[in-house]
Design a protein around this motif. Structure first.
Motif, PDB file in Angstrom:
ATOM      1  N   GLU A   1       0.833  -1.202   0.000  1.00  0.00           N
ATOM      2  CA  GLU A   1       0.000   0.000   0.000  1.00  0.00           C
ATOM      3  C   GLU A   1       0.870   1.255   0.000  1.00  0.00           C
ATOM      4  N   GLN A   2       1.950   1.217   0.785  1.00  0.00           N
ATOM      5  CA  GLN A   2       2.841   2.369   0.852  1.00  0.00           C
ATOM      6  C   GLN A   2       3.486   2.643  -0.507  1.00  0.00           C
ATOM      7  N   GLN A   3       3.860   1.584  -1.214  1.00  0.00           N
ATOM      8  CA  GLN A   3       4.518   1.759  -2.505  1.00  0.00           C
ATOM      9  C   GLN A   3       3.548   2.326  -3.541  1.00  0.00           C
ATOM     10  N   TYR A   4       2.286   1.921  -3.470  1.00  0.00           N
ATOM     11  CA  TYR A   4       1.300   2.513  -4.376  1.00  0.00           C
ATOM     12  C   TYR A   4       1.204   4.026  -4.142  1.00  0.00           C
TER      13      TYR A   4
ATOM     14  N   ASN B   1       4.309   5.659  -5.527  1.00  0.00           N
ATOM     15  CA  ASN B   1       4.211   5.724  -6.988  1.00  0.00           C
ATOM     16  C   ASN B   1       3.328   6.886  -7.432  1.00  0.00           C
ATOM     17  N   ARG B   2       2.238   7.092  -6.676  1.00  0.00           N
ATOM     18  CA  ARG B   2       1.347   8.200  -7.018  1.00  0.00           C
ATOM     19  C   ARG B   2       2.072   9.532  -6.884  1.00  0.00           C
ATOM     20  N   GLU B   3       2.808   9.711  -5.781  1.00  0.00           N
ATOM     21  CA  GLU B   3       3.527  10.970  -5.575  1.00  0.00           C
ATOM     22  C   GLU B   3       4.585  11.180  -6.656  1.00  0.00           C
TER      23      GLU B   3
ATOM     24  N   ILE C   1       6.587  11.392   0.116  1.00  0.00           N
ATOM     25  CA  ILE C   1       7.312  10.171  -0.237  1.00  0.00           C
ATOM     26  C   ILE C   1       8.169   9.717   0.940  1.00  0.00           C
ATOM     27  N   GLU C   2       8.831  10.654   1.571  1.00  0.00           N
ATOM     28  CA  GLU C   2       9.658  10.311   2.740  1.00  0.00           C
ATOM     29  C   GLU C   2       8.804   9.762   3.873  1.00  0.00           C
TER      30      GLU C   2
END
Length: 280
Positions: free
Chosen positions: A174-177, A180-182, A271-272
């Motif tokens: 979920e975090q990677q999605y 990716n959006r950012e 992102i961070e």
């Protein structure tokens, strides 16, 4: 003989009846087929806007307001080897209906409804997959409803040429999605900054051309009559007004660049945060 003539007339009457009967059956069959085809044609328009040529794909980045929500199509990927599509939406909910989980469905023009899988739906981000996409698909319609039984829907379309072909659609956390959006939003901001810089360069070229024209007109004034000089002054004033407009446009483009740069900083901060959340 008279008997022969009568027999022949009876035979001809029977043959004529058969011909009329065949014509009647043929016409009835034609009418039935015509009505069925007509119904199919108009019904298909409820699912797809055109027939024959490939439908026009919904442009990526399109934002549409539906049911007090702003839907933005961020991407529509297709991995032929996996027979899979993945769509990403940014959904800003302004409604007070309390509906959090929307209903999604996909339809192939020939095969009918396709298998839809909801991968992620939170934080204004929605990831949807379409599984078992037909190898020879031509057009697919994707629609969004508030509930399964709702009649109103938001429709999106793609075709075999317009969809973004990728080698593989990967699973992410979920975090990677969210990351990716950012990153996608950052890329869009950077593209806008580049557009604005090009626009500024165009305005600067116009300013240089206008200044050269003014200098040329000023140099020619000493050889002109009084009336000609008045006309030249009018042209110079117009060019000077144009220069002011070009400078104002440059200021606007510069202001937008500053806004996009600020957005990029905010995206990088998020992102961070997402990366830290993934590590915890």
């Amino acid at each position: 003989s008279e008997l022969f003539i009568r027999l022949r007339k009876k035979i001809m009457k029977k043959q004529l009846k058969r011909i009329h009967l065949k014509k009647s059956v043929f016409l009835e069959g034609f009418v039935v087929v015509y009505i069925v085809l007509l119904i199919a044609f108009f019904t298909s328009k409820e699912w797809f806007p055109k027939d024959g040529k490939l439908i026009q794909a919904t442009p990526i980045g399109t934002t549409t307001t539906f049911a007090d929500r702003d839907f933005t199509l961020k991407r529509w990927d297709y991995a032929p080897k996996q027979k899979m599509m993945e769509l990403e939406f940014q959904i800003l909910n302004h409604s007070t209906d309390g509906i959090e989980n929307l209903y999604y469905e996909a339809v192939d023009r020939k095969e009918g409804k396709l298998e839809v899988e909801k991968i992620y739906e939170a934080d204004n981000l929605t990831i949807i997959r379409i599984n078992n996409v037909p190898d020879k698909f031509k057009e697919i319609s994707f629609r969004i409803k508030l509930t399964q039984d709702a009649e109103e829907m938001l429709k999106y379309f793609t075709n075999k040429k317009a969809v973004n072909h990728v080698e593989e659609i990967k699973d992410h956390s979920e975090q990677q999605y969210l990351i990716n959006r950012e990153e996608m939003d950052i890329a869009e901001c950077e593209a806008k900054i580049e557009e604005n810089r090009n626009a500024i360069a165009e305005q600067e070229t116009k300013i240089n051309n206008a200044n050269e024209r003014i200098n040329s007109l000023l140099g020619a004034k000493k050889y002109q009559t009084e009336e000609e000089q008045l006309n030249t002054d009018i042209l110079i004033q117009q060019l000077e007004a144009d220069i002011v407009a070009y400078q104002e446009a440059i200021a606007d483009f510069d202001s937008e660049i500053t806004e996009y740069e600020a957005k990029i900083e905010e995206h990088n901060k998020k992102i961070e945060e997402y990366k830290q959340g993934e590590q915890e």
